[in-house]
Structures are given as structure tokens and as C-alpha cells.
Design a protein around this motif. Sequence first.
Motif, short mmCIF file in Angstrom:
data_model
loop_
_atom_site.label_atom_id
_atom_site.label_comp_id
_atom_site.label_asym_id
_atom_site.label_seq_id
_atom_site.Cartn_x
_atom_site.Cartn_y
_atom_site.Cartn_z
N ASN A 23 35.59 12.98 24.38
CA ASN A 23 35.34 12.99 22.84
C ASN A 23 35.75 14.42 22.39
O ASN A 23 34.64 15.54 22.22
CB ASN A 23 34.20 12.58 22.46
CG ASN A 23 34.01 12.26 21.04
OD1 ASN A 23 34.56 12.88 20.16
ND2 ASN A 23 32.96 11.85 20.66
N LYS A 24 36.85 15.00 22.20
CA LYS A 24 37.14 16.53 22.23
C LYS A 24 36.42 17.04 20.87
O LYS A 24 35.89 18.21 20.85
CB LYS A 24 38.65 16.63 22.13
CG LYS A 24 39.28 16.42 23.28
CD LYS A 24 40.62 16.82 23.37
CE LYS A 24 41.31 16.05 24.89
NZ LYS A 24 42.66 16.19 24.85
N ASP A 25 36.28 16.26 19.87
CA ASP A 25 35.81 16.86 18.65
C ASP A 25 34.42 17.05 18.84
O ASP A 25 33.84 18.36 18.21
CB ASP A 25 35.81 15.75 17.42
CG ASP A 25 36.97 15.24 16.75
OD1 ASP A 25 37.89 16.01 17.04
OD2 ASP A 25 37.23 14.10 16.28
N SER A 26 33.59 16.56 19.64
CA SER A 26 32.35 17.02 19.97
C SER A 26 32.05 17.94 21.10
O SER A 26 31.20 18.72 21.28
CB SER A 26 31.26 15.74 20.18
OG SER A 26 31.46 15.01 21.20
N VAL A 27 32.89 17.94 21.94
CA VAL A 27 33.05 18.65 23.22
C VAL A 27 33.51 20.06 23.23
O VAL A 27 32.82 21.12 23.69
CB VAL A 27 33.41 18.04 24.33
CG1 VAL A 27 33.54 18.74 25.64
CG2 VAL A 27 32.47 16.58 24.40
#
Length: 80
Positions: free
Chosen positions: A71-75
Motif C-alpha cells: 500500500n504505497k500511499d501509506s508506506v
Amino acid sequence: MKEKADFFKALGDETRIRIIGMLLIDNLCMCEIVAGLDVPTSTISHHLKILERGNVIESQKEGRYTVYYLNKDSVLLFIQ
């Protein structure tokens, strides 16, 4: 607050960080993660559940396999 605690707990283990590193490169099924880390399937399953609970990764069923992706948006903000 629980969501934030789950997120940071997910980042707080060396094996989970290694899984995140693998998922930065490509989406993978559990068998690929197990082979890449040479860790028992039960251990990887445990870590994947913690990563999902922390909203670090997500999964999608593809045929008989479950594919995991970051989940690239959060990580990405935290691992650069």
C-alpha cells in the motif's frame, strides 16, 4: 489511534521490513515470499496478517493464489 499503532507495529520487525522490501520490487504470492526469505510458511503468514492489519499491504485473490502488494500511499513516506 489503534490504526496508527497497528501501522507502526507492522513496521517494527526485521522480517516484515524484508517483506516490504520485496514488495517494493514486485507484487508477490506467499510462496514467492517464503522462497525469497527462506522462512517457514506459518511465520510468513503471521507477518502478512500483521502487515495487512496495519494497512501496510493489501491482498487480492488471483485464481488459487493470493497476491500481496504494498500500500504505497501509506508506506512510502516512512521508508524513504
